[in-house]
Enzyme design. Structure first.
Site, PDB file in Angstrom:
ATOM      1  N   HIS A  61     -14.706  -3.185   4.686  1.00  0.00           N
ATOM      2  CA  HIS A  61     -14.119  -3.008   6.020  1.00  0.00           C
ATOM      3  C   HIS A  61     -12.809  -2.233   5.992  1.00  0.00           C
ATOM      4  CE1 HIS A  61     -11.714  -6.775   5.185  1.00  0.00           C
ATOM      5  NE2 HIS A  61     -10.818  -6.105   5.880  1.00  0.00           N
ATOM      6  N   SER A  72      -6.686  -7.919   2.634  1.00  0.00           N
ATOM      7  CA  SER A  72      -8.108  -7.569   2.499  1.00  0.00           C
ATOM      8  C   SER A  72      -8.369  -6.722   1.261  1.00  0.00           C
ATOM      9  CB  SER A  72      -8.563  -6.792   3.734  1.00  0.00           C
ATOM     10  OG  SER A  72      -8.545  -7.607   4.878  1.00  0.00           O
ATOM     11  N   ASP A 132     -19.402  -7.168   2.544  1.00  0.00           N
ATOM     12  CA  ASP A 132     -18.069  -6.569   2.637  1.00  0.00           C
ATOM     13  C   ASP A 132     -17.539  -6.251   1.243  1.00  0.00           C
ATOM     14  OD1 ASP A 132     -15.723  -5.645   3.683  1.00  0.00           O
ATOM     15  OD2 ASP A 132     -14.900  -7.628   4.176  1.00  0.00           O
TER      16      ASP A 132
END
EC number: 3.4.21.68
Length: 394
Positions: free
Chosen positions: A189, A345, A238
């Site tokens: 992402h 992330s 992801d």
């Protein structure tokens, strides 16, 4: 015209390695038997001199494609796929790099400048002996969401930067995880804006997010590989890989500040509530206007699968490719809940296994940051070992 045809025929014979003496089924059976007995057929790197390497790397250091060991043109060579010891040595009807003679590293036969020769392969050296090892420094300063830390405590942590599209300079994009000398694992992402590889930069060995460190190493990006089935609504699959650009087979140089994390075995399953660590340069809390200036770490525990469901995450989709981890401490002594937040992330969730820190998850998503009894959600790395292996091949 005759010479050209001969050259083409020579190349076809060398590269394809026409085999007439053994049925294909028998050759594959022998190869499989040899792989199981003497090495891992899924290996993506070699240990020591690579004598037991049984992986599928098939490119030499110069980039030439290896020749099939069963090629008729290898019959008179000392090592070929039809010799009596072929299975034991890992040779057969394939063109994978091997080290049957105890050379310094795996090698194969190739064509260079129209000549038939042998050449060492570009198979990476396994970092298992040192992967996941570190000189841990006990954090001295607390912060909302975690503890300020030093890069030597998390030497596999990477910082990924992207060029600004409409202005000069670059911006911090995401965290990443060094898994081998030339490869960084991260979250898919992070690349929803589809940055071309040449607009990305990876920094290793940095304690402060935007302040250069003395021992840091910086790389441009050769490839950015996002999982082909990444779902930007649910964040299923992801995961992404960045190949670092280098003029040699070696990219990152190992040091106290830069070291690869160990990848888990496919069947690794740690007990529920095992304490693990996360790290990153993300925000202190959801309302923070900026990312952290210094690397932080957090201590969380692996949640049981029964607690990693939509029911406990405000009806958000949770798939089998995800795992949950959160801070289970509570009370006045622990008012600060450790958790990942925006900007973390792509970073690591690591746990101790067999005396090495091992990668279990990739920081993916969550409901808020540091909310009591609400875990963070991570990409389950054990589900993607095959994908990682396949995409790291040349």
């Amino acid at each position: 015209m005759v010479n050209t045809m001969k050259t083409k025929l020579l190349c076809v014979l060398l590269l394809c390695g026409a085999v007439f003496s053994l049925p294909r089924q028998e050759t594959y059976r022998q190869l499989a038997r040899g792989s199981r007995a003497y090495g891992d057929p899924h290996a993506t790197c070699y240990k020591d001199q690579g004598v037991t390497y049984r992986g599928t790397w098939s490119t030499s250091e110069s980039g030439a494609q290896c020749i099939n060991w069963n090629s008729n043109l290898l019959i008179r060579r000392t090592y070929n796929g039809r010799m009596p010891e072929a299975v034991k040595l890992g040779l057969g009807n394939h063109n994978y790099c091997r080290n049957p003679d105890g050379a310094s590293k795996p090698w194969c036969y190739v064509i260079k400048a129209r000549k038939f020769t042998s050449e060492s392969c570009s198979v990476p050296v396994c970092s298992k002996a040192t992967c996941g090892l570190r000189k841990y420094k006990e954090p001295q300063l607390h912060s909302t969401g975690g503890l300020f830390t030093d890069i030597t405590s998390h030497p596999w942590q990477a910082a990924i930067f992207a060029q600004n599209r409409r202005s000069s300079g670059e911006r911090f994009l995401c965290g990443g995880i060094l898994i081998s000398s030339c490869w960084v694992l991260t979250a898919a992402h992070c690349f929803q804006e589809r940055y071309p590889p040449q607009h990305l930069r990876v920094v290793l060995g940095r304690t402060y997010r935007v302040k250069p460190g003395k021992e840091e190493q910086t790389f441009e990006v050769e490839k950015c590989i996002v999982h082909e089935e990444f779902d930007d609504d649910t964040y299923n699959n992801d995961i992404a890989l960045l190949q670092l650009k280098s003029g040699s087979p070696q990219c990152a140089q190992e040091s106290d500040s830069v070291r690869a994390i160990c990848l888990p075995e496919a069947n690794l399953q740690l007990p529920d509530w095992t304490e693990c660590e996360l790290s990153g340069y993300g925000k202190h809390k959801s309302s923070s206007p900026f990312y952290s200036e210094q690397l932080k770490e957090g201590h969380v525990r692996l949640y049981p699968s029964s607690r990693c469901t939509s029911k406990f995450l405000f009806n958000k989709t949770v798939t089998n490719n995800m795992l949950c981890a959160g801070d289970t401490r509570s009370g006045e002594i622990y008012p600060n809940v450790h958790d990942a937040c925006q900007g973390d992330s792509g970073g690591p969730l690591v746990c101790m296994n067999d005396n090495h820190m091992t990668l279990l998850g990739i920081i993916s998503w969550g409901v808020g940051c540091g909310e009591k009894d609400i875990p963070g959600v991570y990409t389950k790395v054990t589900n993607y070992l095959g994908w990682i292996r396949d995409n790291m091949r040349p």
